[in-house]
Each structure stands twice: as structure tokens, then as C-alpha cells.
Design an enzyme around this catalytic site. Structure first.
Site, PDB file in Angstrom:
ATOM      1  N   LYS A  94     -14.579  -5.129  -4.292  1.00  0.00           N
ATOM      2  CA  LYS A  94     -15.717  -4.438  -4.876  1.00  0.00           C
ATOM      3  C   LYS A  94     -15.267  -3.365  -5.857  1.00  0.00           C
ATOM      4  O   LYS A  94     -15.840  -3.198  -6.919  1.00  0.00           O
ATOM      5  CB  LYS A  94     -16.562  -3.811  -3.763  1.00  0.00           C
ATOM      6  CG  LYS A  94     -18.015  -3.888  -4.097  1.00  0.00           C
ATOM      7  CD  LYS A  94     -18.947  -3.278  -3.070  1.00  0.00           C
ATOM      8  CE  LYS A  94     -18.517  -3.455  -1.647  1.00  0.00           C
ATOM      9  NZ  LYS A  94     -19.532  -3.055  -0.690  1.00  0.00           N
ATOM     10  N   LYS A  99      -7.253 -10.376  -6.309  1.00  0.00           N
ATOM     11  CA  LYS A  99      -8.108 -10.783  -5.208  1.00  0.00           C
ATOM     12  C   LYS A  99      -9.476 -10.109  -5.386  1.00  0.00           C
ATOM     13  O   LYS A  99      -9.550  -8.990  -5.891  1.00  0.00           O
ATOM     14  CB  LYS A  99      -7.400 -10.288  -3.941  1.00  0.00           C
ATOM     15  CG  LYS A  99      -7.987 -10.700  -2.639  1.00  0.00           C
ATOM     16  CD  LYS A  99      -7.064 -10.272  -1.506  1.00  0.00           C
ATOM     17  CE  LYS A  99      -7.844  -9.510  -0.446  1.00  0.00           C
ATOM     18  NZ  LYS A  99      -7.113  -9.266   0.783  1.00  0.00           N
ATOM     19  N   LYS A 137       0.821  -1.212   0.000  1.00  0.00           N
ATOM     20  CA  LYS A 137       0.000   0.000   0.000  1.00  0.00           C
ATOM     21  C   LYS A 137       0.852   1.258   0.000  1.00  0.00           C
ATOM     22  O   LYS A 137       0.522   2.238  -0.661  1.00  0.00           O
ATOM     23  CB  LYS A 137      -0.953   0.001   1.199  1.00  0.00           C
ATOM     24  CG  LYS A 137      -1.961  -1.130   1.110  1.00  0.00           C
ATOM     25  CD  LYS A 137      -3.196  -0.886   1.942  1.00  0.00           C
ATOM     26  CE  LYS A 137      -4.296  -1.849   1.500  1.00  0.00           C
ATOM     27  NZ  LYS A 137      -5.244  -2.171   2.561  1.00  0.00           N
TER      28      LYS A 137
END
Ligand code: TRP
Ligand code: SF4
Length: 338
Positions: free
Chosen positions: A202, A199, A120
Site C-alpha cells: 500500500k 512486491k 529490513k
């Protein structure tokens, strides 16, 4: 509402989920299916981790609905508030207090080594400290309940290992208090998104909501990537490399699986028909979820009550631990001096 017994003598587990709104197929296969089963065997706490959500970009105006929708999803899949505690992290303030105290025993080097952090932070120009310290709060979520086990996906094993290290270091420095929690890894392995690339998430649109209507399930499942060698309809396929087939293994009756595999290998059934069967089975498994979700959406006050009860139950346990922590760390100084 009777609520969970606080002292059942069962082993205790805690797990957490980000308040990402309505849950999707990946949440269900990777976590919730297992949580529902664990309710019978363990003393269970399930936490919606809103304070973890602030470590990424988010819109404060949307957070309340995302928390609520995740709570509805947890109830929809079958978490039973009479058998487990479901609560929102920020409503048990002891989590952040313990996280701060854990700063004292957490090596920065270990935090910097975490794959999720490296991943990240590599995309950011300015890295918020919260992203680095994320696993300390996660350790506090778990250890504040002195949970013996944590159901997690494989991607969280590293954070759990660090949690054990924090427990060990803290115990060594301040005295024995925290157990080293074990991971309970579901049998799912890695389920890829429908795009076969990442992965399920949404935001990538490579999944399907657990409350989706059958038509919506189909419109998502039909986009799924299949065996790349099966280009024409009469090419033989390889179920063992096909993500659609791995999903069949979860949703299709095991007695029907040999037929699905055989029809694929012999090119007797095309991918579209194969996906149609999958979509029907997924929609069928989700049907009771939609019914329960509809019940709770019409009665938001019931959801709020579930979360309030959960927070009360969790707070009792958290405060017991914090009293010990403060004493061992020298912060009950008034008592110590009298
Ligand atoms: N980090 C976890 C995830 O992203 C969520 C989480 C927060 C968690 N606290 C936890 C999971 C405690 C297990 C136990 O999925
Ligand atoms: Fe995958 Fe089914 Fe197509 Fe075989 S028939 S490649 S299992 S989608």
C-alpha cells in the site's frame, strides 16, 4: 453466533496477517483467496498479528483502526466466523509467553540469516531486537496451536523452516510436543506490483484496495506497467512477460484468456483496452467484498464479537499447549513438589 467447533478432528492450520488496514490485491492473491478455500478442509485459525506490527515504525494512535479494517477485510473476502476462528494476536497472551520460552532453543545465527531481517535491518541505524526476534513470535503463533500446516507466501518459507527447527530443537530438549508444520504455498507464484518493480504494498501505491470502487480500480490498473517492448499501439506484445496478463489469469474467465493473449500478440488490441477489461473483471470479483464490508462497517459490534469469539476459541487451545510446555520445562514446580 455458533462459532467454530474446537475439536473437529480436521487437520489444523494457522496463518497470520499484519494489521495493515484495508487489504489490497496482493493480500488477496497471495493469501486470502486461499484461506477462504481452506476453511472447508481444515480447522482454521487466522490471526491479525498486531504484536508483529510493533517491530517496524508505526503510530499507536492508528493501530486500532488498522486492526479493525483488516478484520473487516478478512470478513469481506469471505472468511466465515462460523467455520474458522479470526482473532487478534495480542488478545491471546500465550503467544508472547511461548515466544519467550522459544528463545531458549533458537540460535541467534539462524535469526541473523533470515532474508527479511537482513533486508529490513540493513536500512536501519539502530536495529530493535524485535526485528531480529520476529520469527520466534511467528513460530509461537503457529506452534501454540500445534498447527500441522501453514498457508504462506513464498517470502515466508524461510520463517516456516525456522519454525520447524524450533519445534525439532524444543522437542529434542524437553520432550515430544510440537508437530513440524508444513507449508501450503498457493499457486500464485510471485505477483509483482502494478509498477512492475516491487512486491505489492500500500505504501508504494502499486496496488489496489480490495474494497475499491470500480473507478478507483480502473485508476490504479491503468497505471500498470506492461510489456516494455510494446511501445506503439501496433507493436506486437508478449503476454507471457506482461504483469497485466498474469493478473488476467486470476480475474478473467479462462475461456476469454486465449483471445486476450492473441489480441496482444497480433497488436489488435491496445494495452489501454486490455487493462480496461482487467479492471472490470477485478471490480466485478470485488463487488461482493464491498457489500459485505459495508455491512460490517455499519455494525462494528459484530466485528468485535467475531474477534472476541475467535480469541476465546484460540485461548482454549493455547492454554492446553502452554500447560504442557510449562510442565515439560519445569515450571509447574508446585505440582512437581507435592
Ligand atoms: N510474518 C508474516 C508476514 O509478514 C505474518 C505472520 C505472523 C504469520 N505470524 C504468522 C504468517 C504465522 C503465518 C503464520 O506475512
Ligand atoms: Fe499486456 Fe494486455 Fe498490453 Fe498485451 S495488450 S502487453 S497483455 S497489457
Amino acid at each position: 453466533m455458533s462459532g467454530q467447533q474446537v475439536n473437529t478432528g480436521k487437520r489444523r492450520i494457522l496463518s497470520g496477517v499484519q494489521p495493515s488496514g484495508e487489504a489490497h490485491l496482493g493480500n488477496y492473491l497471495g493469501a486470502f483467496r486461499q484461506w477462504v478455500d481452506l476453511q472447508d478442509t481444515y480447522d482454521c485459525l487466522f490471526c491479525i498479528v498486531d504484536q508483529h506490527a510493533i517491530t517496524g515504525q508505526y503510530d499507536p494512535a492508528l493501530l486500532p483502526q488498522r486492526i479493525f479494517d483488516m478484520a473487516v477485510s478478512l470478513l469481506a473476502v469471505g472468511l466465515d466466523p462460523d467455520r474458522c476462528s479470526i482473532f487478534v494476536q495480542s488478545e491471546v497472551q500465550e503467544h508472547t509467553e511461548l515466544a519467550w520460552l522459544f528463545n531458549a532453543v533458537t540460535p541467534v545465527g539462524e535469526l541473523e540469516r533470515m532474508t527479511q531481517y537482513k533486508d529490513k535491518s540493513s536500512r536501519l541505524e539502530s536495529i530493535p531486537a524485535g526485528l531480529l526476534n520476529y520469527p520466534i513470535l511467528q513460530a509461537a503463533d503457529i506452534l501454540i496451536y500445534r498447527a500441522q500446516a501453514v498457508p504462506v507466501g513464498e517470502d515466508q518459507l524461510q520463517h516456516l523452516e525456522l519454525t520447524r527447527e524450533i519445534a525439532r530443537k524444543w522437542n529434542a530438549q524437553y520432550g515430544e510436543l510440537f508437530p513440524e508444520p508444513q507449508a501450503i504455498v498457493g499457486g500464485t507464484g510471485r505477483i509483482m506490483g502494478l509498477d512492475g518493480e516491487a512486491k505489492m504494498s500500500k505504501s508504494l501505491g502499486n496496488t489496489v484496495g480490495i474494497l475499491a470502487e470500480p473507478e478507483e480500480v480502473w485508476s490504479q490498473v491503468r497505471t500498470a506497467v506492461t510489456d516494455p517492448q510494446r511501445i506503439r499501439k501496433d507493436d506486437p506484445g508478449r503476454p507471457e512477460v506482461c504483469n497485466v496478463y498474469s493478473l488476467h489469469e486470476f480475474f478473467t474467465d479462462s475461456s476469454d484468456l486465449p483471445d486476450i493473449a492473441e489480441q496482444c500478440r497480433t497488436a489488435q488490441r491496445g494495452c489501454v483496452d486490455c487493462k480496461k477489461i482487467l479492471a472490470e473483471n477485478v471490480a466485478h470479483e470485488f463487488e461482493p467484498f464491498r457489500d459485505r464490508a459495508a455491512h460490517y462497517r455499519d455494525r462494528p459490534e459484530e466485528v468485535m464479537e467475531v474477534l472476541a469469539t475467535g480469541a476465546r476459541q484460540a485461548t482454549v487451545l493455547a492454554q492446553e499447549t502452554m500447560a504442557e510446555v510449562r510442565r515439560k520445562m519445569g515450571m509447574d514446580w508446585r505440582k512437581a513438589l507435592t
